[in-house]
Design a protein around this motif. Sequence first.
Motif, PDB file in Angstrom:
ATOM      1  N   GLN A  17       0.811  -1.201   0.000  1.00 30.51           N
ATOM      2  CA  GLN A  17       0.000   0.000   0.000  1.00 30.51           C
ATOM      3  C   GLN A  17       0.857   1.269   0.000  1.00 30.51           C
ATOM      4  OE1 GLN A  17      -3.367  -0.277  -0.229  1.00 30.51           O
ATOM      5  NE2 GLN A  17      -2.953  -2.454  -0.417  1.00 30.51           N
ATOM      6  N   SER A  18       2.022   1.186  -0.595  1.00 32.00           N
ATOM      7  CA  SER A  18       2.931   2.324  -0.564  1.00 32.00           C
ATOM      8  C   SER A  18       2.350   3.496  -1.336  1.00 32.00           C
ATOM      9  CB  SER A  18       4.279   1.938  -1.168  1.00 32.00           C
ATOM     10  OG  SER A  18       5.145   3.031  -1.114  1.00 32.00           O
ATOM     11  N   ASN A  19       2.460   4.682  -0.747  1.00 32.34           N
ATOM     12  CA  ASN A  19       2.008   5.888  -1.420  1.00 32.34           C
ATOM     13  C   ASN A  19       3.097   6.469  -2.300  1.00 32.34           C
ATOM     14  OD1 ASN A  19      -0.402   5.754  -0.003  1.00 32.34           O
ATOM     15  ND2 ASN A  19       0.429   6.901   1.709  1.00 32.34           N
ATOM     16  N   LYS A  20       4.334   6.139  -1.994  1.00 31.65           N
ATOM     17  CA  LYS A  20       5.442   6.770  -2.669  1.00 31.65           C
ATOM     18  C   LYS A  20       6.637   5.832  -2.663  1.00 31.65           C
ATOM     19  CE  LYS A  20       6.401  11.468  -2.683  1.00 31.65           C
ATOM     20  NZ  LYS A  20       6.582  12.723  -1.990  1.00 31.65           N
ATOM     21  N   ASN A  21       7.425   5.923  -3.703  1.00 28.41           N
ATOM     22  CA  ASN A  21       8.659   5.164  -3.774  1.00 28.41           C
ATOM     23  C   ASN A  21       9.839   6.119  -3.736  1.00 28.41           C
ATOM     24  OD1 ASN A  21       7.268   2.752  -4.089  1.00 28.41           O
ATOM     25  ND2 ASN A  21       7.334   2.845  -6.314  1.00 28.41           N
ATOM     26  N   ALA A  22      10.918   5.658  -3.156  1.00 29.82           N
ATOM     27  CA  ALA A  22      12.187   6.380  -3.235  1.00 29.82           C
ATOM     28  C   ALA A  22      12.955   5.728  -4.375  1.00 29.82           C
ATOM     29  CB  ALA A  22      12.946   6.254  -1.921  1.00 29.82           C
ATOM     30  N   VAL A  23      13.356   6.532  -5.354  1.00 28.76           N
ATOM     31  CA  VAL A  23      14.036   6.002  -6.534  1.00 28.76           C
ATOM     32  C   VAL A  23      15.353   6.740  -6.730  1.00 28.76           C
ATOM     33  CG1 VAL A  23      13.883   5.628  -9.029  1.00 28.76           C
ATOM     34  CG2 VAL A  23      11.814   5.468  -7.618  1.00 28.76           C
ATOM     35  N   VAL A  24      16.412   5.951  -6.934  1.00 31.40           N
ATOM     36  CA  VAL A  24      17.733   6.518  -7.197  1.00 31.40           C
ATOM     37  C   VAL A  24      18.310   5.819  -8.422  1.00 31.40           C
ATOM     38  CG1 VAL A  24      20.074   6.861  -6.313  1.00 31.40           C
ATOM     39  CG2 VAL A  24      18.132   6.942  -4.746  1.00 31.40           C
ATOM     40  N   VAL A  25      18.818   6.607  -9.366  1.00 35.31           N
ATOM     41  CA  VAL A  25      19.516   6.079 -10.539  1.00 35.31           C
ATOM     42  C   VAL A  25      20.970   6.501 -10.406  1.00 35.31           C
ATOM     43  CG1 VAL A  25      19.673   6.109 -13.057  1.00 35.31           C
ATOM     44  CG2 VAL A  25      17.430   6.240 -11.950  1.00 35.31           C
ATOM     45  N   TYR A  26      21.875   5.529 -10.565  1.00 35.49           N
ATOM     46  CA  TYR A  26      23.303   5.811 -10.368  1.00 35.49           C
ATOM     47  C   TYR A  26      24.102   5.101 -11.457  1.00 35.49           C
ATOM     48  CZ  TYR A  26      27.613   6.790  -7.852  1.00 35.49           C
ATOM     49  OH  TYR A  26      28.850   7.259  -7.489  1.00 35.49           O
ATOM     50  N   ASN A  27      25.032   5.818 -12.081  1.00 38.46           N
ATOM     51  CA  ASN A  27      25.892   5.242 -13.107  1.00 38.46           C
ATOM     52  C   ASN A  27      27.257   4.899 -12.534  1.00 38.46           C
ATOM     53  OD1 ASN A  27      24.050   5.356 -15.233  1.00 38.46           O
ATOM     54  ND2 ASN A  27      24.557   7.482 -15.648  1.00 38.46           N
ATOM     55  N   SER A  32      28.535  -4.522 -14.519  1.00 40.78           N
ATOM     56  CA  SER A  32      27.346  -4.892 -13.751  1.00 40.78           C
ATOM     57  C   SER A  32      27.640  -6.076 -12.831  1.00 40.78           C
ATOM     58  CB  SER A  32      26.177  -5.196 -14.685  1.00 40.78           C
ATOM     59  OG  SER A  32      26.518  -6.207 -15.602  1.00 40.78           O
ATOM     60  N   ASP A  33      28.524  -6.998 -13.254  1.00 40.15           N
ATOM     61  CA  ASP A  33      28.891  -8.135 -12.403  1.00 40.15           C
ATOM     62  C   ASP A  33      29.484  -7.670 -11.080  1.00 40.15           C
ATOM     63  OD1 ASP A  33      28.203 -10.316 -14.134  1.00 40.15           O
ATOM     64  OD2 ASP A  33      29.983  -9.857 -15.319  1.00 40.15           O
ATOM     65  N   LYS A  34      30.404  -6.705 -11.140  1.00 37.86           N
ATOM     66  CA  LYS A  34      31.060  -6.211  -9.918  1.00 37.86           C
ATOM     67  C   LYS A  34      30.081  -5.456  -9.028  1.00 37.86           C
ATOM     68  CE  LYS A  34      35.716  -6.115 -11.720  1.00 37.86           C
ATOM     69  NZ  LYS A  34      36.883  -5.320 -12.092  1.00 37.86           N
ATOM     70  N   VAL A  35      29.211  -4.681  -9.633  1.00 36.71           N
ATOM     71  CA  VAL A  35      28.219  -3.939  -8.852  1.00 36.71           C
ATOM     72  C   VAL A  35      27.245  -4.911  -8.191  1.00 36.71           C
ATOM     73  CG1 VAL A  35      26.304  -2.295  -8.983  1.00 36.71           C
ATOM     74  CG2 VAL A  35      28.452  -1.826 -10.198  1.00 36.71           C
ATOM     75  N   PHE A  36      26.780  -5.888  -8.938  1.00 37.78           N
ATOM     76  CA  PHE A  36      25.854  -6.875  -8.378  1.00 37.78           C
ATOM     77  C   PHE A  36      26.507  -7.605  -7.204  1.00 37.78           C
ATOM     78  CE2 PHE A  36      23.732 -10.909  -7.928  1.00 37.78           C
ATOM     79  CZ  PHE A  36      22.398 -10.596  -8.109  1.00 37.78           C
ATOM     80  N   SER A 116      23.705  -2.948 -18.233  1.00 39.70           N
ATOM     81  CA  SER A 116      25.026  -2.640 -18.785  1.00 39.70           C
ATOM     82  C   SER A 116      24.907  -1.508 -19.788  1.00 39.70           C
ATOM     83  CB  SER A 116      25.620  -3.874 -19.467  1.00 39.70           C
ATOM     84  OG  SER A 116      25.893  -4.867 -18.516  1.00 39.70           O
ATOM     85  N   ILE A 117      25.843  -0.573 -19.705  1.00 37.41           N
ATOM     86  CA  ILE A 117      25.939   0.519 -20.675  1.00 37.41           C
ATOM     87  C   ILE A 117      27.382   0.571 -21.166  1.00 37.41           C
ATOM     88  CG2 ILE A 117      24.006   1.852 -19.734  1.00 37.41           C
ATOM     89  CD1 ILE A 117      26.005   3.576 -18.217  1.00 37.41           C
ATOM     90  N   LYS A 118      27.636   1.408 -22.146  1.00 38.44           N
ATOM     91  CA  LYS A 118      28.957   1.466 -22.759  1.00 38.44           C
ATOM     92  C   LYS A 118      30.081   1.668 -21.749  1.00 38.44           C
ATOM     93  CE  LYS A 118      29.855   2.802 -27.396  1.00 38.44           C
ATOM     94  NZ  LYS A 118      29.674   3.766 -28.449  1.00 38.44           N
ATOM     95  N   ALA A 119      29.894   2.572 -20.815  1.00 40.24           N
ATOM     96  CA  ALA A 119      30.961   2.925 -19.871  1.00 40.24           C
ATOM     97  C   ALA A 119      30.870   2.164 -18.553  1.00 40.24           C
ATOM     98  CB  ALA A 119      30.932   4.428 -19.619  1.00 40.24           C
ATOM     99  N   GLY A 120      30.043   1.154 -18.448  1.00 43.69           N
ATOM    100  CA  GLY A 120      29.898   0.416 -17.195  1.00 43.69           C
ATOM    101  C   GLY A 120      28.488  -0.102 -17.025  1.00 43.69           C
ATOM    102  N   CYS A 121      27.774   0.475 -16.061  1.00 44.47           N
ATOM    103  CA  CYS A 121      26.390   0.053 -15.845  1.00 44.47           C
ATOM    104  C   CYS A 121      25.598   1.152 -15.154  1.00 44.47           C
ATOM    105  CB  CYS A 121      26.325  -1.238 -15.027  1.00 44.47           C
ATOM    106  SG  CYS A 121      26.896  -1.093 -13.328  1.00 44.47           S
ATOM    107  N   GLU A 122      24.287   1.057 -15.309  1.00 46.85           N
ATOM    108  CA  GLU A 122      23.375   1.979 -14.654  1.00 46.85           C
ATOM    109  C   GLU A 122      22.514   1.167 -13.686  1.00 46.85           C
ATOM    110  OE1 GLU A 122      21.111   5.445 -16.534  1.00 46.85           O
ATOM    111  OE2 GLU A 122      19.613   3.827 -16.460  1.00 46.85           O
ATOM    112  N   LEU A 123      22.484   1.618 -12.439  1.00 47.77           N
ATOM    113  CA  LEU A 123      21.710   0.950 -11.404  1.00 47.77           C
ATOM    114  C   LEU A 123      20.504   1.814 -11.060  1.00 47.77           C
ATOM    115  CD1 LEU A 123      22.948  -0.814  -8.254  1.00 47.77           C
ATOM    116  CD2 LEU A 123      21.292   1.026  -8.016  1.00 47.77           C
ATOM    117  N   THR A 124      19.335   1.187 -11.026  1.00 51.04           N
ATOM    118  CA  THR A 124      18.124   1.865 -10.571  1.00 51.04           C
ATOM    119  C   THR A 124      17.648   1.143  -9.318  1.00 51.04           C
ATOM    120  OG1 THR A 124      17.517   2.477 -12.820  1.00 51.04           O
ATOM    121  CG2 THR A 124      15.773   2.579 -11.152  1.00 51.04           C
ATOM    122  N   LEU A 125      17.584   1.886  -8.226  1.00 48.83           N
ATOM    123  CA  LEU A 125      17.128   1.362  -6.947  1.00 48.83           C
ATOM    124  C   LEU A 125      15.753   1.956  -6.667  1.00 48.83           C
ATOM    125  CD1 LEU A 125      19.101   1.044  -3.678  1.00 48.83           C
ATOM    126  CD2 LEU A 125      16.904   2.220  -3.674  1.00 48.83           C
TER     127      LEU A 125
END
Length: 156
Positions: A17-27, A32-36, A116-125
């Motif tokens: 029943q969440s009214n709002k999400n906290a979202v962060v995008v980080y490059n 992606s393997d190392k970040v995961f 995965s992106i060209k320069a590494g990876c993009e994480l969306t939390l």
Amino acid sequence: MTSFLFYKKEMISLNTQSNKNAVVVYNFNISSDKVFEAWIDPDKVMKWMFPKGDIQRVEIDRSVGGSFSFVDLREGKEIDHRGEYLEIERPKRLVFTWGIPKETPDAARVNIDIVSIKAGCELTLTHELLPDWSDFAPQTEQAWRNMLEAMDKVLS
């Protein structure tokens, strides 16, 4: 590269029943393997989780249905952040519950998506906030952003 996909089959009590999400995008400028791996390796988590705190212990059972415990020290009190892994799709997706059982029996849900992106990876939390915490979305986003920046420093 082989990708493994695991999902937890049983239902658990989550915030729906969440009214709002906290979202962060980080490059990241790393794979992606190392970040995961930084999310599920206890030694790595010890180095980046709660950068402004004093992390005491990290315990991780990195399987679907497995749990984690991240204990940090704040103002002389141990705070135990606990959760359970709901989805593990290495190195693209990690979904887990997040809560502090001493404060509330409810658990929020956190989704980590890594592309995965060209320069590494993009994480969306995406942290699905419990209704009582929906007003804290900006603070929650900043806390996660601080942790992701600390992770980036540890991994770079």
